[in-house]
Design an enzyme around this catalytic site. Structure first.
Site, PDB file in Angstrom:
ATOM      1  N   PHE A   1     -12.343   6.218   7.751  1.00  0.00           N
ATOM      2  CA  PHE A   1     -12.972   5.675   6.555  1.00  0.00           C
ATOM      3  C   PHE A   1     -11.937   5.439   5.456  1.00  0.00           C
ATOM      4  O   PHE A   1     -11.051   6.274   5.243  1.00  0.00           O
ATOM      5  CB  PHE A   1     -14.013   6.651   5.991  1.00  0.00           C
ATOM      6  N   ASP A   2     -12.073   4.316   4.754  1.00  0.00           N
ATOM      7  CA  ASP A   2     -11.429   4.171   3.460  1.00  0.00           C
ATOM      8  C   ASP A   2     -12.211   5.045   2.475  1.00  0.00           C
ATOM      9  O   ASP A   2     -13.336   5.467   2.761  1.00  0.00           O
ATOM     10  CB  ASP A   2     -11.456   2.697   3.049  1.00  0.00           C
ATOM     11  N   GLY A   3     -11.634   5.289   1.308  1.00  0.00           N
ATOM     12  CA  GLY A   3     -12.298   6.162   0.348  1.00  0.00           C
ATOM     13  C   GLY A   3     -13.105   5.424  -0.699  1.00  0.00           C
ATOM     14  O   GLY A   3     -14.337   5.395  -0.657  1.00  0.00           O
TER      15      GLY A   3
ATOM     16  N   PHE B   1     -13.845   1.827   8.635  1.00  0.00           N
ATOM     17  CA  PHE B   1     -14.685   1.224   7.608  1.00  0.00           C
ATOM     18  C   PHE B   1     -13.877   1.028   6.319  1.00  0.00           C
ATOM     19  O   PHE B   1     -13.280   1.980   5.815  1.00  0.00           O
ATOM     20  CB  PHE B   1     -15.883   2.122   7.297  1.00  0.00           C
TER      21      PHE B   1
END
Length: 321
Positions: free
Chosen positions: A174-176, A286
């Site tokens: 995941f991106d943040g 994502f």
């Protein structure tokens, strides 16, 4: 955004919960390759499309962009009295043309038994009714509608990455900002630049960020991981972010405040994400920014989360799946 409200509350009974820990609603175009039949719909219309699907009902559809991930997630249910994971089909097909989808599910031995068919209407409302922790689709407009309604959602984009079915461990990255966190920090960056962003994040390091569109998904995965003994969990998560020190501290404190564990984290300071995701071996990544995904899709399967200041609304485009 309180996307966590969609996380299933489960009570463990025997070797599984009364309801699954993780529920994914998936569009047929994400599960199978519908390129050919969709071309018939776009060039010849709905009636020709329906006839084409009926004439090809006995021809199984080839795997689509999410097929490998779905197969690996459903494999977690093997040998359990109650499923840990459920995948439901939410399709824009009619129930008539959807019969080929069901035949293909059976052909590929996927444990999918629940479905909805909305004949051209956006299926995201059924994703919410099923209690989905994630709605996966190839439709930009459907995903945007889902996120606007508080449903964790992402648009799968084409990938040249090799299938990862050969390894059984499931790795989710995941991106943040604007993905698991809100886009509040990105708004400052977009309006005032890097120095203002860094100053704001350092000053707010002890203030948890608000939840982003995929917070509910991450929370459900964390619950699912807790089922397995320490050191023997088949799911592994990673945060792969363009942030770097000194803005890392607020990220860590936010996750602590949520009580959510991330297995690995990479703070890249603006370096390309693709090689690091390949090193992690992500089954899916994502991110909210397409310019990152144009790079990552060369290495791993990728999904766009069209949310936040970096994503302007698009006109709705018709599509049939």
């Amino acid at each position: 955004m309180d996307s966590g409200k969609l996380v299933n509350s489960s009570e463990v009974s025997g070797d599984g919960p009364s309801t699954p820990y993780l529920t994914i609603a998936i569009a047929s175009s994400a599960l199978f390759d519908l390129t050919e039949s969709d071309s018939v719909f776009r060039t010849q219309g709905e009636e020709a499309y329906a006839k084409y699907q009926r004439n090809h009902e006995s021809v199984p559809l080839n795997p689509g962009p999410a097929f490998g991930l779905v197969s690996k997630l459903l494999a977690l249910n093997k040998g359990r009295a109650s499923p840990l994971v459920e995948v439901v089909l939410v399709s824009k097909n009619s129930v008539d043309t959807g019969l080929r989808i069901f035949h293909s599910i059976r052909h590929h031995h996927l444990g999918i038994t629940r479905a909805s068919f909305s004949r051209g209407r956006s299926p995201f409302v059924y994703a919410q009714a099923f209690g989905a922790n994630l709605f996966l689709s190839s439709s930009e407009s459907d995903v945007r509608e889902a996120i606007a309604s508080g449903i964790p959602a992402a648009r799968l984009i084409g990938s040249s990455a090799q299938n990862t079915l050969e390894k059984t461990e499931i790795r989710l990255a995941f991106d943040g900002d604007a993905v698991i966190f809100s886009d509040e920090a990105e708004q400052i960056f977009a309006a005032s630049g890097l120095l203002a962003f860094e100053q704001s994040e350092v000053e707010s390091k002890d203030q948890p960020m608000a939840e982003g569109p995929l917070h509910g998904l991450l929370a459900a995965i964390h619950q699912l991981q807790s089922v397995f003994p320490s050191g023997a969990c088949p799911l592994r998560t990673a945060l792969v972010t363009a942030r770097a020190a000194p803005t890392h501290e607020r990220v860590i404190n936010t996750l602590r405040s949520w009580g959510i564990r991330i297995d690995e984290a990479v703070f890249l300071g603006g370096r390309p994400k693709g090689p690091f995701l390949r090193a992690f071996g992500a089954d899916i990544f994502f991110d909210d920014q397409m310019h990152h995904l144009e790079s990552t899709r060369q290495h791993v399967s990728s999904a766009h989360v069209p949310y936040g200041v970096k994503n302007l609304p698009l006109e709705r485009k018709p599509d049939c799946k």
